[in-house]
Design a protein around this motif. Structure first.
Motif, PDB file in Angstrom:
ATOM      1  N   LEU A 121      28.225  -9.813  75.713  1.00  0.00           N
ATOM      2  CA  LEU A 121      28.994  -9.934  74.474  1.00  0.00           C
ATOM      3  C   LEU A 121      29.906  -8.722  74.314  1.00  0.00           C
ATOM      4  O   LEU A 121      29.510  -7.591  74.604  1.00  0.00           O
ATOM      5  CB  LEU A 121      28.045 -10.020  73.264  1.00  0.00           C
ATOM      6  N   PRO A 122      31.129  -8.929  73.835  1.00  0.00           N
ATOM      7  CA  PRO A 122      32.065  -7.798  73.704  1.00  0.00           C
ATOM      8  C   PRO A 122      31.595  -6.780  72.671  1.00  0.00           C
ATOM      9  O   PRO A 122      30.794  -7.090  71.779  1.00  0.00           O
ATOM     10  CB  PRO A 122      33.362  -8.471  73.260  1.00  0.00           C
ATOM     11  N   GLN A 123      32.073  -5.573  72.802  1.00  0.00           N
ATOM     12  CA  GLN A 123      31.767  -4.498  71.845  1.00  0.00           C
ATOM     13  C   GLN A 123      32.090  -4.973  70.433  1.00  0.00           C
ATOM     14  O   GLN A 123      33.162  -5.520  70.176  1.00  0.00           O
ATOM     15  CB  GLN A 123      32.603  -3.261  72.198  1.00  0.00           C
ATOM     16  N   GLY A 124      31.116  -4.797  69.509  1.00  0.00           N
ATOM     17  CA  GLY A 124      31.340  -5.167  68.116  1.00  0.00           C
ATOM     18  C   GLY A 124      31.314  -6.655  67.842  1.00  0.00           C
ATOM     19  O   GLY A 124      31.801  -7.099  66.795  1.00  0.00           O
ATOM     20  N   ALA A 125      30.742  -7.442  68.742  1.00  0.00           N
ATOM     21  CA  ALA A 125      30.691  -8.897  68.559  1.00  0.00           C
ATOM     22  C   ALA A 125      29.931  -9.249  67.281  1.00  0.00           C
ATOM     23  O   ALA A 125      28.998  -8.556  66.864  1.00  0.00           O
ATOM     24  CB  ALA A 125      30.032  -9.555  69.763  1.00  0.00           C
ATOM     25  N   LYS A 126      30.348 -10.356  66.654  1.00  0.00           N
ATOM     26  CA  LYS A 126      29.720 -10.848  65.422  1.00  0.00           C
ATOM     27  C   LYS A 126      28.638 -11.866  65.796  1.00  0.00           C
ATOM     28  O   LYS A 126      28.933 -12.906  66.384  1.00  0.00           O
ATOM     29  CB  LYS A 126      30.779 -11.492  64.523  1.00  0.00           C
ATOM     30  N   VAL A 127      27.394 -11.529  65.457  1.00  0.00           N
ATOM     31  CA  VAL A 127      26.251 -12.362  65.835  1.00  0.00           C
ATOM     32  C   VAL A 127      25.525 -12.828  64.578  1.00  0.00           C
ATOM     33  O   VAL A 127      25.218 -12.024  63.691  1.00  0.00           O
ATOM     34  CB  VAL A 127      25.278 -11.584  66.752  1.00  0.00           C
ATOM     35  N   GLY A 128      25.241 -14.107  64.493  1.00  0.00           N
ATOM     36  CA  GLY A 128      24.606 -14.676  63.310  1.00  0.00           C
ATOM     37  C   GLY A 128      23.121 -14.921  63.506  1.00  0.00           C
ATOM     38  O   GLY A 128      22.694 -15.461  64.522  1.00  0.00           O
ATOM     39  N   THR A 129      22.323 -14.503  62.530  1.00  0.00           N
ATOM     40  CA  THR A 129      20.898 -14.807  62.504  1.00  0.00           C
ATOM     41  C   THR A 129      20.407 -14.708  61.068  1.00  0.00           C
ATOM     42  O   THR A 129      20.905 -13.893  60.291  1.00  0.00           O
ATOM     43  CB  THR A 129      20.067 -13.871  63.398  1.00  0.00           C
ATOM     44  N   SER A 130      19.426 -15.523  60.713  1.00  0.00           N
ATOM     45  CA  SER A 130      18.851 -15.470  59.360  1.00  0.00           C
ATOM     46  C   SER A 130      17.603 -14.603  59.322  1.00  0.00           C
ATOM     47  O   SER A 130      16.946 -14.491  58.293  1.00  0.00           O
ATOM     48  CB  SER A 130      18.496 -16.888  58.900  1.00  0.00           C
ATOM     49  N   SER A 131      17.254 -13.979  60.447  1.00  0.00           N
ATOM     50  CA  SER A 131      15.965 -13.307  60.595  1.00  0.00           C
ATOM     51  C   SER A 131      16.104 -11.793  60.635  1.00  0.00           C
ATOM     52  O   SER A 131      16.825 -11.244  61.468  1.00  0.00           O
ATOM     53  CB  SER A 131      15.295 -13.806  61.890  1.00  0.00           C
ATOM     54  N   LEU A 132      15.374 -11.100  59.755  1.00  0.00           N
ATOM     55  CA  LEU A 132      15.327  -9.638  59.799  1.00  0.00           C
ATOM     56  C   LEU A 132      14.721  -9.149  61.105  1.00  0.00           C
ATOM     57  O   LEU A 132      15.099  -8.111  61.636  1.00  0.00           O
ATOM     58  CB  LEU A 132      14.504  -9.095  58.628  1.00  0.00           C
ATOM     59  N   ARG A 133      13.727  -9.888  61.614  1.00  0.00           N
ATOM     60  CA  ARG A 133      13.061  -9.536  62.875  1.00  0.00           C
ATOM     61  C   ARG A 133      14.073  -9.509  64.026  1.00  0.00           C
ATOM     62  O   ARG A 133      14.124  -8.554  64.801  1.00  0.00           O
ATOM     63  CB  ARG A 133      11.946 -10.555  63.164  1.00  0.00           C
ATOM     64  N   GLU A 148      25.248 -10.640  61.158  1.00  0.00           N
ATOM     65  CA  GLU A 148      25.502 -11.235  59.845  1.00  0.00           C
ATOM     66  C   GLU A 148      24.572 -12.415  59.614  1.00  0.00           C
ATOM     67  O   GLU A 148      24.209 -13.135  60.551  1.00  0.00           O
ATOM     68  CB  GLU A 148      26.964 -11.673  59.736  1.00  0.00           C
ATOM     69  N   SER A 149      24.213 -12.628  58.348  1.00  0.00           N
ATOM     70  CA  SER A 149      23.281 -13.697  57.999  1.00  0.00           C
ATOM     71  C   SER A 149      23.922 -15.066  58.176  1.00  0.00           C
ATOM     72  O   SER A 149      25.098 -15.269  57.843  1.00  0.00           O
ATOM     73  CB  SER A 149      22.817 -13.533  56.543  1.00  0.00           C
ATOM     74  N   ILE A 150      23.127 -15.992  58.694  1.00  0.00           N
ATOM     75  CA  ILE A 150      23.583 -17.375  58.823  1.00  0.00           C
ATOM     76  C   ILE A 150      22.394 -18.276  58.498  1.00  0.00           C
ATOM     77  O   ILE A 150      21.346 -18.183  59.110  1.00  0.00           O
ATOM     78  CB  ILE A 150      24.150 -17.653  60.241  1.00  0.00           C
TER      79      ILE A 150
END
Length: 317
Positions: A121-133, A148-150
């Motif tokens: 993944l490129p530097q600073g990529a935006k990744v979505g997950t709903s999990s704090l873990r 970021e939350s999704i």
């Protein structure tokens, strides 16, 4: 002939895995000449109604099961099919886990818009997950990523990958497999980089303790190996009083060479993790043993001795 009413959430994944469970139970009934038929009852849970807020801010574990458990206690349904990772570590009085079927792949999966793995993944990529873990462990491994939350069901999150500017999202591999969407997986996150949620990849079939007929049927569906490893993970979670509100992960294996893990014959090996939300602190400990409940408590105590309780207290506020 008794009709066994099966309660489930209304999501596409929940209905799919409930249908798979009912098909397996029907096969058992045919083999054992048991006089049961099945009916599905859809139940709307609080977790399905609140889609614009992260789980950690609205209560975490229990959000997807409370209404279903109430229906069972009211005898409106006879059993319920849950994703084990949604189940709180303690069940209400009078209810029990009647079966834990064989687990499917417990790992997290990366779905990338352009087919790149986590390392690519490129530097600073935006990744979505709903999990704090997941967020905690991803930030520890790749501090440059923008996490970021999704929220939403699997299909809606896959759509958001395309429509909301994410470079990638993280989902449980098990859900994608159950939906037949495993071709969407770009790569799997190794458990040494991202420990799964407690019980991830496993289902929990819940019933009333007093219902002998259903208990007997479910006992024929239970997978002892999966039940033992999930019990160790859930004991660990319960010992730390954890839930979706805090970054906790765990994975137990039982003489199992799948998913990149290998354990000596006869023993359970459990690895547990507690992390800070920003990923600057990740505490991990591993131990082996024969007794799931005691092993879970042991790993929890090992982490507690390293300051896990302070991290969790700070996160809970």
């Amino acid at each position: 002939m008794r009709t066994i009413v099966v309660g489930t959430r209304q999501s596409q994944l929940a209905l799919t895995q409930t249908g798979q469970v009912i098909n397996a139970l029907k096969q058992i009934c045919e083999l054992q000449a048991l006089p049961f038929q099945f009916e599905i009852r859809k139940i709307l849970t609080k977790g399905d109604q609140i889609l614009d807020v992260t789980l950690s801010k609205v209560g975490g574990k229990g959000l997807f099961v409370k209404e279903i458990e109430q229906a069972m206690m009211d005898k409106e349904i006879d059993l319920a099919v849950h994703s084990m990772k949604d189940m709180p570590s303690e069940l209400p009085e009078g209810l029990m886990t009647g079966a834990v079927p064989r687990r499917v792949d417990p790992r997290d999966a990366l779905i990338s818009r352009v087919g790149t793995t986590l390392d690519e993944l490129p530097q600073g990529a935006k990744v979505g997950t709903s999990s704090l873990r997941r967020a905690s462990q991803l930030k520890a491994y790749r501090p440059d990523l923008h996490i970021e939350s999704i929220r939403g069901n699997i299909d809606s999150r896959l759509r958001k990958l395309e429509t909301e500017g994410f470079d990638a999202i993280i989902l449980a591999a098990a859900g994608l497999y159950r939906m037949g969407w495993e071709d969407r997986i770009t790569s799997f996150l190794p458990v040494d980089i991202c420990l799964p949620a407690v019980g991830q990849g496993a289902l929990g079939i819940e019933c009333r303790e007093e219902d002998e007929e259903v208990r007997h049927l479910l006992s024929l569906y239970n997978d002892p190996d999966t039940a033992a490893t999930v019990a160790a993970e859930r004991s660990f979670l319960g010992s730390l009083n954890g839930g979706c509100q805090v970054p906790i992960g765990a994975f137990a294996s039982l003489h199992n060479k799948e998913w990149g893990d290998e354990t000596p014959e006869g023993g359970i090996r459990l690895t547990g993790m507690v992390g800070s939300p920003d990923g600057t602190v990740i505490l991990k400990e591993t131990a082996s043993g024969e007794r799931p409940h005691e092993l879970g408590e042991q790993v929890a105590e090992m982490l507690r001795s390293r300051g896990a309780e302070e991290i969790l207290s700070e996160v809970r506020g």
